[in-house]
Write an enzyme that holds these catalytic residues in place. Structure first.
Site, PDB file in Angstrom:
ATOM      1  N   HIS A   1      10.986   0.275  -0.660  1.00  0.00           N
ATOM      2  CA  HIS A   1      10.982   1.712  -1.139  1.00  0.00           C
ATOM      3  C   HIS A   1      11.329   2.613  -0.074  1.00  0.00           C
ATOM      4  O   HIS A   1      10.460   3.272   0.533  1.00  0.00           O
ATOM      5  CB  HIS A   1       9.426   1.786  -1.282  1.00  0.00           C
ATOM      6  CG  HIS A   1       8.928   3.123  -2.289  1.00  0.00           C
ATOM      7  ND1 HIS A   1       9.893   3.727  -2.830  1.00  0.00           N
ATOM      8  CD2 HIS A   1       7.698   3.684  -2.637  1.00  0.00           C
ATOM      9  CE1 HIS A   1       9.377   4.750  -3.471  1.00  0.00           C
ATOM     10  NE2 HIS A   1       7.928   4.643  -3.516  1.00  0.00           N
TER      11      HIS A   1
ATOM     12  N   GLN B   1      10.283   6.319   0.310  1.00  0.00           N
ATOM     13  CA  GLN B   1       8.899   6.752   0.610  1.00  0.00           C
ATOM     14  C   GLN B   1       8.967   6.750   2.204  1.00  0.00           C
ATOM     15  O   GLN B   1       8.088   7.302   2.701  1.00  0.00           O
ATOM     16  CB  GLN B   1       7.980   5.745  -0.039  1.00  0.00           C
ATOM     17  CG  GLN B   1       6.641   5.863   0.456  1.00  0.00           C
ATOM     18  CD  GLN B   1       5.998   7.406  -0.308  1.00  0.00           C
ATOM     19  OE1 GLN B   1       6.133   7.463  -1.509  1.00  0.00           O
ATOM     20  NE2 GLN B   1       5.492   8.016   0.547  1.00  0.00           N
TER      21      GLN B   1
ATOM     22  N   ASP C   1      -1.412   0.261   0.979  1.00  0.00           N
ATOM     23  CA  ASP C   1      -0.756   0.384  -0.460  1.00  0.00           C
ATOM     24  C   ASP C   1      -1.731  -0.498  -1.269  1.00  0.00           C
ATOM     25  O   ASP C   1      -2.467  -1.148  -0.791  1.00  0.00           O
ATOM     26  CB  ASP C   1       0.630  -0.161  -0.327  1.00  0.00           C
ATOM     27  CG  ASP C   1       1.318   0.341  -1.796  1.00  0.00           C
ATOM     28  OD1 ASP C   1       0.643   1.277  -2.444  1.00  0.00           O
ATOM     29  OD2 ASP C   1       2.378  -0.271  -1.889  1.00  0.00           O
TER      30      ASP C   1
ATOM     31  N   CYS D   1       1.072   5.540   0.063  1.00  0.00           N
ATOM     32  CA  CYS D   1       2.325   6.240  -0.584  1.00  0.00           C
ATOM     33  C   CYS D   1       1.666   6.947  -1.961  1.00  0.00           C
ATOM     34  O   CYS D   1       2.537   7.419  -2.560  1.00  0.00           O
ATOM     35  CB  CYS D   1       3.338   5.201  -0.787  1.00  0.00           C
ATOM     36  SG  CYS D   1       2.909   3.871  -1.730  1.00  0.00           S
TER      37      CYS D   1
ATOM     38  N   ARG E   1       8.172  13.760   0.196  1.00  0.00           N
ATOM     39  CA  ARG E   1       9.119  13.190  -0.710  1.00  0.00           C
ATOM     40  C   ARG E   1      10.417  14.024  -1.228  1.00  0.00           C
ATOM     41  O   ARG E   1      11.609  14.037  -1.198  1.00  0.00           O
ATOM     42  CB  ARG E   1       8.471  12.380  -1.941  1.00  0.00           C
ATOM     43  CG  ARG E   1       7.485  11.093  -1.535  1.00  0.00           C
ATOM     44  CD  ARG E   1       8.484  10.152  -1.160  1.00  0.00           C
ATOM     45  NE  ARG E   1       9.486   9.856  -2.122  1.00  0.00           N
ATOM     46  CZ  ARG E   1       9.234   9.037  -3.205  1.00  0.00           C
ATOM     47  NH1 ARG E   1       7.740   8.375  -3.392  1.00  0.00           N
ATOM     48  NH2 ARG E   1      10.250   8.730  -4.119  1.00  0.00           N
TER      49      ARG E   1
HETATM   50  N1  NVA Z   1       3.891  -1.043  -3.902  1.00  0.00           N
HETATM   51  C1  NVA Z   1       3.845  -0.181  -5.017  1.00  0.00           C
HETATM   52  C2  NVA Z   1       4.215   1.203  -4.555  1.00  0.00           C
HETATM   53  C3  NVA Z   1       4.060   2.226  -5.985  1.00  0.00           C
HETATM   54  C4  NVA Z   1       4.690   3.699  -5.296  1.00  0.00           C
HETATM   55  C5  NVA Z   1       4.276  -0.577  -6.058  1.00  0.00           C
HETATM   56  O1  NVA Z   1       5.349  -1.195  -5.802  1.00  0.00           O
HETATM   57  O2  NVA Z   1       3.794  -0.734  -7.366  1.00  0.00           O
HETATM   58  N1   CP Z   2       4.611   6.877  -4.056  1.00  0.00           N
HETATM   59  C1   CP Z   2       5.471   6.880  -5.359  1.00  0.00           C
HETATM   60  O1   CP Z   2       6.565   6.444  -5.337  1.00  0.00           O
HETATM   61  O2   CP Z   2       4.933   7.406  -6.293  1.00  0.00           O
HETATM   62  P1   CP Z   2       5.214   7.290  -7.647  1.00  0.00           P
HETATM   63  O3   CP Z   2       5.070   5.817  -8.311  1.00  0.00           O
HETATM   64  O4   CP Z   2       4.306   8.149  -8.580  1.00  0.00           O
HETATM   65  O5   CP Z   2       6.650   7.667  -7.944  1.00  0.00           O
END
Ligand code: NVA
Ligand code: CP
Length: 305
Positions: free
Chosen positions: A130, A133, A219, A259, A287
């Site tokens: 990610h 982020q 997270d 995040c 972001r």
């Molecule tokens: N680790 C989480 C982050 C969401 C923004 C996911 O991948 O669902």
């Molecule tokens: N942190 C983040 O990426 O949030 P969303 O899943 O809402 O985009």
């Protein structure tokens, strides 16, 4: 030269330092309500195979604020969901727009799309990474504490896409990550795309990982795509909840990041995420600003205005 941002290490240390400085300029200008439209007539396509609030809003609003426009596509309503090869989608979509952001499952999907794209492709989250982020998180850290070089970040919980990206960032920007995960959820350096193990250390006890940290972060215990394991994960991660005791062994001025979206009472207590050390709202806002700097960089290169 065509550049993508598919994982954090796609940008060099110098480019990242440029981006953070550029983000500061773009954010300050935005806060002064000063119009800045370097991407007039440019179009961003956003392809979502998973849910999103922040990523969609920050890219869409960001592109409008830079003078361009954004188009939202999802798997359900496009031919991608009916089996059109991702390579073909890359060829076609990249002939119609100037830049693409994708949120999807395996990293391989975005790599294949990018290999067939004529325009820059940005990773808006994959199972493995990610990177947007972490750009926002490090910019937020810099705003609060200055350079992250040599600092210690504690990662508590799942060795997921966020954790992997922190680990890559540590190698590029030269800081340390202390990781504590339950047994069976440890970091896989190859999957994280690491060059080595010099920039991270693993701890069995999350308290030990938090000791002396400049930043404590976590997270969700169940990321998108792993929902079938949710019940088991709730049990396995129960001792990895970031609480006041963990924050108490970090540096007294340590910040807490997440995040979002967060689950109070699971990976973090309400006391911590809503407490004075938490910078999660700055983190979410940033972001918008870092991604504006990123899109500008990928389309125009380094600019000085
Ligand atoms: N680790 C989480 C982050 C969401 C923004 C996911 O991948 O669902
Ligand atoms: N942190 C983040 O990426 O949030 P969303 O899943 O809402 O985009």
């Amino acid at each position: 030269m065509l550049r993508h941002f598919l994982q954090f290490k796609d940008l060099s240390r110098d480019e990242l330092l440029y981006l953070f400085e550029r983000t500061r300029v773009i954010k300050a200008r935005f806060k002064r309500y000063q119009p800045y439209h370097p991407l007039t007539d440019r179009t961003l396509a956003m392809i979502f195979e998973k849910s999103s609030t922040r990523t969609r809003l920050s890219f869409e609003a960001g592109m409008h604020q830079l003078g361009g426009s954004a188009i939202y596509l999802n798997t359900r309503d496009t031919q991608l969901g009916r089996g059109e090869p991702v390579e073909d989608a890359g060829e076609v979509i990249s002939r119609m727009v100037d830049i693409v952001m994708i949120r999807t499952f395996e990293q391989d999907i975005i790599e294949r799309f990018a290999a067939h794209s004529r325009v820059p492709v940005i990773n808006g989250l994959t199972n493995e990474y990610h990177p947007c982020q972490i750009l926002a998180d490090i910019f937020t850290f810099i705003e609060h504490h200055g350079s992250i070089q040599g600092k210690t970040v504690s990662w508590i919980g799942d060795s997921n896409n966020m954790c992997n990206t922190w680990l890559q960032a540590a190698e590029v920007l030269d800081f340390n990550v202390h990781v504590s995960t339950p047994a069976g959820y440890e970091v896989e350096p190859e999957r994280a795309g690491l060059y080595g193990t010099d920039h991270f250390e693993s701890f069995v006890d999350p308290m030990d990982a938090c000791r002396g940290a400049d930043l404590v972060t976590t997270d969700v215990w169940t990321s998108m795509g792993w929902e079938a394991e949710n019940e088991e994960r709730m049990k396995d991660f129960a001792d990895w909840q970031v609480d006041a005791e963990m924050m108490g062994v970090a540096k007294s001025d340590a910040v807490f990041m997440h995040c979002l979206p967060a689950h109070r009472g699971e990976e973090v207590t309400a006391e911590v995420i809503d407490g004075p050390q938490s910078v999660v709202w700055d983190e979410a806002e940033n972001r918008l600003h870092v991604q504006k700097a990123l899109m500008e960089f990928l389309l125009l290169g380094k600019v000085e205005s």
